[in-house]
Design a protein around this motif. Structure first.
Motif, PDB file in Angstrom:
ATOM      1  N   VAL A  86       0.847  -1.204   0.000  1.00  0.00           N
ATOM      2  CA  VAL A  86       0.000   0.000   0.000  1.00  0.00           C
ATOM      3  C   VAL A  86       0.879   1.250   0.000  1.00  0.00           C
ATOM      4  O   VAL A  86       0.657   2.187  -0.778  1.00  0.00           O
ATOM      5  CB  VAL A  86      -0.940  -0.001   1.230  1.00  0.00           C
ATOM      6  CG1 VAL A  86      -1.632   1.346   1.391  1.00  0.00           C
ATOM      7  CG2 VAL A  86      -1.973  -1.117   1.118  1.00  0.00           C
ATOM      8  N   TRP A  87       1.903   1.285   0.863  1.00  0.00           N
ATOM      9  CA  TRP A  87       2.783   2.466   0.918  1.00  0.00           C
ATOM     10  C   TRP A  87       3.440   2.708  -0.438  1.00  0.00           C
ATOM     11  O   TRP A  87       3.580   3.826  -0.891  1.00  0.00           O
ATOM     12  CB  TRP A  87       3.878   2.283   1.983  1.00  0.00           C
ATOM     13  CG  TRP A  87       3.365   1.994   3.355  1.00  0.00           C
ATOM     14  CD1 TRP A  87       2.220   2.495   3.916  1.00  0.00           C
ATOM     15  CD2 TRP A  87       3.937   1.121   4.337  1.00  0.00           C
ATOM     16  NE1 TRP A  87       2.061   1.993   5.190  1.00  0.00           N
ATOM     17  CE2 TRP A  87       3.093   1.145   5.482  1.00  0.00           C
ATOM     18  CE3 TRP A  87       5.077   0.317   4.377  1.00  0.00           C
ATOM     19  CZ2 TRP A  87       3.371   0.405   6.637  1.00  0.00           C
ATOM     20  CZ3 TRP A  87       5.361  -0.412   5.529  1.00  0.00           C
ATOM     21  CH2 TRP A  87       4.511  -0.373   6.636  1.00  0.00           C
ATOM     22  N   GLU A  88       3.839   1.591  -1.065  1.00  0.00           N
ATOM     23  CA  GLU A  88       4.539   1.706  -2.343  1.00  0.00           C
ATOM     24  C   GLU A  88       3.598   2.276  -3.408  1.00  0.00           C
ATOM     25  O   GLU A  88       3.952   3.188  -4.158  1.00  0.00           O
ATOM     26  CB  GLU A  88       5.022   0.309  -2.763  1.00  0.00           C
ATOM     27  CG  GLU A  88       6.151   0.312  -3.753  1.00  0.00           C
ATOM     28  CD  GLU A  88       7.429   0.924  -3.194  1.00  0.00           C
ATOM     29  OE1 GLU A  88       7.752   0.725  -2.010  1.00  0.00           O
ATOM     30  OE2 GLU A  88       8.103   1.630  -3.965  1.00  0.00           O
ATOM     31  N   GLY A  98      -2.796  10.779   7.714  1.00  0.00           N
ATOM     32  CA  GLY A  98      -3.013   9.467   8.317  1.00  0.00           C
ATOM     33  C   GLY A  98      -2.105   8.423   7.695  1.00  0.00           C
ATOM     34  O   GLY A  98      -1.080   8.743   7.079  1.00  0.00           O
ATOM     35  N   ALA A  99      -2.458   7.170   7.855  1.00  0.00           N
ATOM     36  CA  ALA A  99      -1.665   6.070   7.308  1.00  0.00           C
ATOM     37  C   ALA A  99      -2.549   5.306   6.320  1.00  0.00           C
ATOM     38  O   ALA A  99      -3.602   4.796   6.696  1.00  0.00           O
ATOM     39  CB  ALA A  99      -1.198   5.149   8.427  1.00  0.00           C
ATOM     40  N   PRO A 100      -2.152   5.230   5.061  1.00  0.00           N
ATOM     41  CA  PRO A 100      -3.020   4.586   4.072  1.00  0.00           C
ATOM     42  C   PRO A 100      -3.232   3.096   4.324  1.00  0.00           C
ATOM     43  O   PRO A 100      -4.237   2.527   3.883  1.00  0.00           O
ATOM     44  CB  PRO A 100      -2.284   4.824   2.740  1.00  0.00           C
ATOM     45  CG  PRO A 100      -0.860   5.041   3.113  1.00  0.00           C
ATOM     46  CD  PRO A 100      -0.888   5.687   4.474  1.00  0.00           C
ATOM     47  N   CYS A 101      -2.289   2.485   5.045  1.00  0.00           N
ATOM     48  CA  CYS A 101      -2.465   1.059   5.361  1.00  0.00           C
ATOM     49  C   CYS A 101      -3.693   0.857   6.235  1.00  0.00           C
ATOM     50  O   CYS A 101      -4.513  -0.032   5.978  1.00  0.00           O
ATOM     51  CB  CYS A 101      -1.211   0.504   6.049  1.00  0.00           C
ATOM     52  SG  CYS A 101      -0.484   1.632   7.248  1.00  0.00           S
ATOM     53  N   THR A 102      -3.863   1.709   7.242  1.00  0.00           N
ATOM     54  CA  THR A 102      -5.055   1.629   8.074  1.00  0.00           C
ATOM     55  C   THR A 102      -6.295   1.952   7.256  1.00  0.00           C
ATOM     56  O   THR A 102      -7.307   1.246   7.314  1.00  0.00           O
ATOM     57  CB  THR A 102      -4.958   2.632   9.246  1.00  0.00           C
ATOM     58  OG1 THR A 102      -4.015   2.125  10.172  1.00  0.00           O
ATOM     59  CG2 THR A 102      -6.274   2.818   9.951  1.00  0.00           C
ATOM     60  N   ALA A 103      -6.213   3.034   6.486  1.00  0.00           N
ATOM     61  CA  ALA A 103      -7.388   3.490   5.728  1.00  0.00           C
ATOM     62  C   ALA A 103      -7.898   2.409   4.783  1.00  0.00           C
ATOM     63  O   ALA A 103      -9.109   2.204   4.662  1.00  0.00           O
ATOM     64  CB  ALA A 103      -7.043   4.757   4.953  1.00  0.00           C
ATOM     65  N   ALA A 181       0.092  -5.329  19.739  1.00  0.00           N
ATOM     66  CA  ALA A 181       0.410  -6.402  18.785  1.00  0.00           C
ATOM     67  C   ALA A 181       0.124  -5.960  17.352  1.00  0.00           C
ATOM     68  O   ALA A 181      -0.260  -6.763  16.511  1.00  0.00           O
ATOM     69  CB  ALA A 181      -0.379  -7.653  19.133  1.00  0.00           C
ATOM     70  N   ASN A 182       0.296  -4.698  17.078  1.00  0.00           N
ATOM     71  CA  ASN A 182       0.137  -4.189  15.717  1.00  0.00           C
ATOM     72  C   ASN A 182       1.274  -4.697  14.833  1.00  0.00           C
ATOM     73  O   ASN A 182       2.092  -5.514  15.248  1.00  0.00           O
ATOM     74  CB  ASN A 182       0.190  -2.662  15.709  1.00  0.00           C
ATOM     75  CG  ASN A 182      -1.019  -2.041  16.386  1.00  0.00           C
ATOM     76  OD1 ASN A 182      -1.968  -2.723  16.713  1.00  0.00           O
ATOM     77  ND2 ASN A 182      -0.955  -0.745  16.583  1.00  0.00           N
ATOM     78  N   CYS A 183       1.368  -4.109  13.628  1.00  0.00           N
ATOM     79  CA  CYS A 183       2.495  -4.430  12.760  1.00  0.00           C
ATOM     80  C   CYS A 183       3.803  -4.137  13.499  1.00  0.00           C
ATOM     81  O   CYS A 183       3.897  -3.176  14.258  1.00  0.00           O
ATOM     82  CB  CYS A 183       2.465  -3.562  11.512  1.00  0.00           C
ATOM     83  SG  CYS A 183       1.013  -3.839  10.487  1.00  0.00           S
ATOM     84  N   GLY A 185       7.067  -2.445  13.431  1.00  0.00           N
ATOM     85  CA  GLY A 185       7.510  -1.296  12.620  1.00  0.00           C
ATOM     86  C   GLY A 185       6.322  -0.528  12.079  1.00  0.00           C
ATOM     87  O   GLY A 185       6.251  -0.221  10.883  1.00  0.00           O
ATOM     88  N   CYS A 186       5.398  -0.197  12.974  1.00  0.00           N
ATOM     89  CA  CYS A 186       4.193   0.551  12.572  1.00  0.00           C
ATOM     90  C   CYS A 186       4.574   1.981  12.184  1.00  0.00           C
ATOM     91  O   CYS A 186       5.201   2.699  12.966  1.00  0.00           O
ATOM     92  CB  CYS A 186       3.202   0.574  13.727  1.00  0.00           C
ATOM     93  SG  CYS A 186       1.825   1.697  13.427  1.00  0.00           S
ATOM     94  N   VAL A 187       4.138   2.382  11.008  1.00  0.00           N
ATOM     95  CA  VAL A 187       4.556   3.690  10.484  1.00  0.00           C
ATOM     96  C   VAL A 187       3.852   4.862  11.161  1.00  0.00           C
ATOM     97  O   VAL A 187       4.199   6.006  10.915  1.00  0.00           O
ATOM     98  CB  VAL A 187       4.329   3.773   8.957  1.00  0.00           C
ATOM     99  CG1 VAL A 187       5.256   2.823   8.244  1.00  0.00           C
ATOM    100  CG2 VAL A 187       2.867   3.501   8.599  1.00  0.00           C
TER     101      VAL A 187
HETATM  102  S1  SF4 Z   1      -0.331  -1.201  12.651  1.00  0.00           S
HETATM  103 FE1  SF4 Z   1       0.569   0.621  11.746  1.00  0.00          FE
HETATM  104  S2  SF4 Z   1       1.620  -0.127   9.901  1.00  0.00           S
HETATM  105 FE2  SF4 Z   1       0.152  -1.687  10.513  1.00  0.00          FE
HETATM  106  S3  SF4 Z   1      -1.725  -1.268   9.384  1.00  0.00           S
HETATM  107 FE3  SF4 Z   1      -1.899  -0.232  11.354  1.00  0.00          FE
HETATM  108  S4  SF4 Z   1      -1.136   1.840  10.978  1.00  0.00           S
HETATM  109 FE4  SF4 Z   1      -0.434   0.548   9.282  1.00  0.00          FE
END
Ligand code: SF4
Length: 264
Positions: A86-88, A98-103, A181-183, A185-187
């Motif tokens: 997604v980031w790429e 925000g963070a497009p991965c979450t969105a 327990a998220n990713c 290296g959460c951005v």
């Molecule tokens: S934990 Fe962080 S990196 Fe993973 S989907 Fe959620 S916002 Fe994105």
């Protein structure tokens, strides 16, 4: 919620969003205990490829504990659920937008699921220490959330203890010192403490984030109120201690507002 109000919930559809965190695991169990006999309760999970490998083991253990299959919900356009992809594609990792991965992998995946599976109630892992977050959510997002952990007075620590007492090992992320327990290296994280911990416990991930964020132009870390590239972060720089409140679980409704909180 009063006992009388709880008794009135009969024949309804309840969606529990399990995030592979301790709180949402106990929320699933509580929901099934309270409402499972007289309602349709479905437990759902949005996987993200970048989560710790141990999350899948934890999910399987929780499935056995709650006696229910946990359904996988992914975005139809992102079946691999890769945050890095997604980031790429978006050329954006995290920031004011925000963070497009979450969105995409959480919010939009959930919306698409809901469009096909209308529900009367939602359950998230808001615990007793998150009453304000729950209240804000019911005001700004949706009112039909059952606060099962808040009603029970279960804090995040209490939820973790319930799991330990049930013989369920928590996701490895907690043992590594991560706040959730998220990713790995959460951005959304900007803390130098967080990123230097990732450098130690998951060096491959750290280097991957360095490479990708530099290429995309995302300054992920903040040192003395200045955003810098991850590859500029000295291993010796530390910020404040990591607090779960600063990095809530990347649940289904984890959106831009949380990013703003985290970057404060
Ligand atoms: S934990 Fe962080 S990196 Fe993973 S989907 Fe959620 S916002 Fe994105």
């Amino acid at each position: 919620m009063t006992l009388e109000q709880k008794k009135e919930i009969v024949g309804q559809k309840i969606a529990v969003w399990f995030s592979c965190g301790a709180a949402s695991a106990v929320a699933a169990r509580e929901t099934i205990r309270l409402y499972g006999a007289r309602n349709s309760v479905r437990v759902l999970n949005n996987p993200v490829m970048e989560e710790g490998w141990d999350n899948r083991r934890f999910l399987a253990d929780v499935e056995e504990w709650i006696g229910r299959k946990i359904e996988t919900v992914t975005h139809p356009k992102w079946p691999m659920a890769s945050a890095a992809a997604v980031w790429e594609k978006k050329r954006y990792m995290a920031g004011v937008r925000g963070a497009p991965c979450t969105a995409l992998l959480k919010k939009e995946a959930r919306q698409k699921w809901e469009a096909e599976n209308p529900c009367d109630w939602h359950v998230l892992g808001f615990h007793a220490g998150e009453s304000r977050r729950h209240r804000n959510f019911t005001i700004t997002e949706r009112a039909n959330v059952l606060p099962v952990l808040i009603d029970a007075g279960f804090t995040k620590e209490r939820c973790a203890q319930i799991l330990v007492d049930a013989g369920i090992r928590l996701p490895e992320a907690y043992a590594l010192g991560l706040p959730n327990a998220n990713c790995i290296g959460c951005v959304k994280a900007t803390s130098p403490t967080y990123w230097n911990l990732i450098r130690q416990v998951a060096p491959d991930v750290f280097h991957a984030r360095c490479e990708q964020s530099r290429r995309i132009g995302a300054r992920l870390v903040e040192v003395r109120k200045e955003r810098i590239f991850l590859d500029e972060l000295s291993p010796d720089v530390m910020g404040g201690p990591l607090k779960a409140i600063q990095m809530p679980e990347c649940g289904i409704f984890c959106e831009e507002r949380e990013t703003a909180e985290i970057t404060q």
